[in-house]
Motif scaffolding. Structure first.
Motif, PDB file in Angstrom:
ATOM      1  N   ARG A  47       2.140   3.130   2.392  1.00  0.00           N
ATOM      2  CA  ARG A  47       0.977   3.033   1.523  1.00  0.00           C
ATOM      3  C   ARG A  47       0.846   4.306   0.716  1.00  0.00           C
ATOM      4  O   ARG A  47       0.618   5.369   1.270  1.00  0.00           O
ATOM      5  N   LEU A  48       0.994   4.165  -0.569  1.00  0.00           N
ATOM      6  CA  LEU A  48       0.773   5.294  -1.454  1.00  0.00           C
ATOM      7  C   LEU A  48      -0.723   5.398  -1.722  1.00  0.00           C
ATOM      8  O   LEU A  48      -1.437   4.395  -1.673  1.00  0.00           O
ATOM      9  N   LYS A  94       6.601  13.209  -2.136  1.00  0.00           N
ATOM     10  CA  LYS A  94       5.528  14.207  -2.033  1.00  0.00           C
ATOM     11  C   LYS A  94       4.180  13.529  -1.820  1.00  0.00           C
ATOM     12  O   LYS A  94       3.362  13.997  -1.030  1.00  0.00           O
ATOM     13  N   LEU A  95       3.944  12.421  -2.526  1.00  0.00           N
ATOM     14  CA  LEU A  95       2.692  11.686  -2.361  1.00  0.00           C
ATOM     15  C   LEU A  95       2.542  11.174  -0.929  1.00  0.00           C
ATOM     16  O   LEU A  95       1.466  11.269  -0.336  1.00  0.00           O
ATOM     17  N   ARG A 101      -5.378   9.309   1.418  1.00  0.00           N
ATOM     18  CA  ARG A 101      -5.697   7.934   1.018  1.00  0.00           C
ATOM     19  C   ARG A 101      -6.040   7.858  -0.460  1.00  0.00           C
ATOM     20  O   ARG A 101      -5.865   6.830  -1.085  1.00  0.00           O
ATOM     21  N   GLU A 102      -6.564   8.972  -0.993  1.00  0.00           N
ATOM     22  CA  GLU A 102      -6.901   9.048  -2.407  1.00  0.00           C
ATOM     23  C   GLU A 102      -6.392  10.367  -2.950  1.00  0.00           C
ATOM     24  O   GLU A 102      -6.357  11.361  -2.236  1.00  0.00           O
ATOM     25  N   LEU A 103      -6.026  10.363  -4.216  1.00  0.00           N
ATOM     26  CA  LEU A 103      -5.483  11.566  -4.838  1.00  0.00           C
ATOM     27  C   LEU A 103      -5.945  11.619  -6.292  1.00  0.00           C
ATOM     28  O   LEU A 103      -5.871  10.610  -6.988  1.00  0.00           O
ATOM     29  N   PRO A 104      -6.421  12.780  -6.747  1.00  0.00           N
ATOM     30  CA  PRO A 104      -6.829  12.867  -8.152  1.00  0.00           C
ATOM     31  C   PRO A 104      -5.622  12.707  -9.082  1.00  0.00           C
ATOM     32  O   PRO A 104      -4.522  13.182  -8.770  1.00  0.00           O
ATOM     33  N   SER A 105      -5.840  12.068 -10.205  1.00  0.00           N
ATOM     34  CA  SER A 105      -4.753  11.851 -11.163  1.00  0.00           C
ATOM     35  C   SER A 105      -4.172  13.184 -11.632  1.00  0.00           C
ATOM     36  O   SER A 105      -2.986  13.266 -11.953  1.00  0.00           O
ATOM     37  N   GLU A 106      -4.989  14.237 -11.638  1.00  0.00           N
ATOM     38  CA  GLU A 106      -4.510  15.556 -12.057  1.00  0.00           C
ATOM     39  C   GLU A 106      -3.379  16.054 -11.158  1.00  0.00           C
ATOM     40  O   GLU A 106      -2.431  16.680 -11.620  1.00  0.00           O
ATOM     41  N   ILE A 108      -1.178  14.242  -9.521  1.00  0.00           N
ATOM     42  CA  ILE A 108       0.042  13.505  -9.865  1.00  0.00           C
ATOM     43  C   ILE A 108       0.590  14.024 -11.193  1.00  0.00           C
ATOM     44  O   ILE A 108       1.799  14.200 -11.349  1.00  0.00           O
ATOM     45  N   GLY A 109      -0.292  14.294 -12.140  1.00  0.00           N
ATOM     46  CA  GLY A 109       0.134  14.835 -13.425  1.00  0.00           C
ATOM     47  C   GLY A 109       0.866  16.158 -13.271  1.00  0.00           C
ATOM     48  O   GLY A 109       1.874  16.411 -13.942  1.00  0.00           O
ATOM     49  N   GLU A 110       0.386  17.007 -12.361  1.00  0.00           N
ATOM     50  CA  GLU A 110       1.058  18.284 -12.116  1.00  0.00           C
ATOM     51  C   GLU A 110       2.451  18.068 -11.517  1.00  0.00           C
ATOM     52  O   GLU A 110       3.401  18.773 -11.858  1.00  0.00           O
ATOM     53  N   MET A 111       2.563  17.090 -10.626  1.00  0.00           N
ATOM     54  CA  MET A 111       3.875  16.766 -10.044  1.00  0.00           C
ATOM     55  C   MET A 111       4.837  16.283 -11.130  1.00  0.00           C
ATOM     56  O   MET A 111       6.009  16.655 -11.143  1.00  0.00           O
ATOM     57  N   VAL A 112       4.325  15.446 -12.039  1.00  0.00           N
ATOM     58  CA  VAL A 112       5.145  14.938 -13.142  1.00  0.00           C
ATOM     59  C   VAL A 112       5.606  16.099 -14.019  1.00  0.00           C
ATOM     60  O   VAL A 112       6.781  16.172 -14.403  1.00  0.00           O
ATOM     61  N   MET A 113       4.708  17.024 -14.302  1.00  0.00           N
ATOM     62  CA  MET A 113       5.076  18.165 -15.150  1.00  0.00           C
ATOM     63  C   MET A 113       6.168  19.005 -14.504  1.00  0.00           C
ATOM     64  O   MET A 113       7.107  19.430 -15.177  1.00  0.00           O
TER      65      MET A 113
END
Length: 152
Positions: A47-48, A94-95, A101-106, A108-113
């Motif tokens: 479960r992501l 990493k996720l 259970r919840e993660l701010p979109s920011e 994930i954005g940092e991981m993408v960067m």
């Protein structure tokens, strides 16, 4: 494992088999109370976390959305599909490792960067310019200097 016929909790495993892909375990069981047989299946549940957007709304994590944002940044850049798939896999690992259970979109954005910075610096700048929502040219220039590194 509870018996589906009499609800007794004492059962015994008669046979265990793993499917061809190796991701599902099939077990034949026998209830010690009523002597009936039944089959159970085991598989890993992955479960992501849910993504908490800037406005506070929550959405399910979407691998497709992640891939689309990466590919948009990488448009017309010399990066292989395999490299992008590997970057997505690293982000998802990493996720999962965070165990949230919840993660701010920011986050994930940092991981993408971080992944884009490794893959392609132009794509990194493209993504960062939208993601960080620069207010002026100086912020953008600072990002370019960061990516370019020290001049000789």
């Amino acid at each position: 494992m509870k018996c589906p016929f009499c609800s007794a909790s004492e059962t015994t495993v008669l046979d265990t088999r793993i499917n061809e892909d190796g991701d599902i375990v099939r077990r034949r069981r026998r209830c010690l109370a009523c002597d009936k047989r039944f089959t159970t299946y085991e598989r890993a549940e992955i479960r992501l976390p849910q993504v908490v957007k800037k406005n506070g709304s929550r959405v399910d994590y979407s691998r497709d959305k992640l891939a689309a944002s990466l590919w948009l940044s990488l448009r017309k850049r010399p990066v292989t599909t395999e490299a992008v798939d590997a970057a997505i896999a690293r982000i998802e690992e990493k996720l999962l490792a965070l165990g949230e259970r919840e993660l701010p979109s920011e986050k994930i954005g940092e991981m993408v960067m971080r992944e884009l910075k490794k893959l392609d610096k132009v794509a990194y700048v493209r993504f960062a310019s939208v993601y960080r929502n620069f207010e002026d040219v100086d912020e953008f220039s600072e990002l370019i200097r960061e990516v370019s590194g020290p001049r000789a």
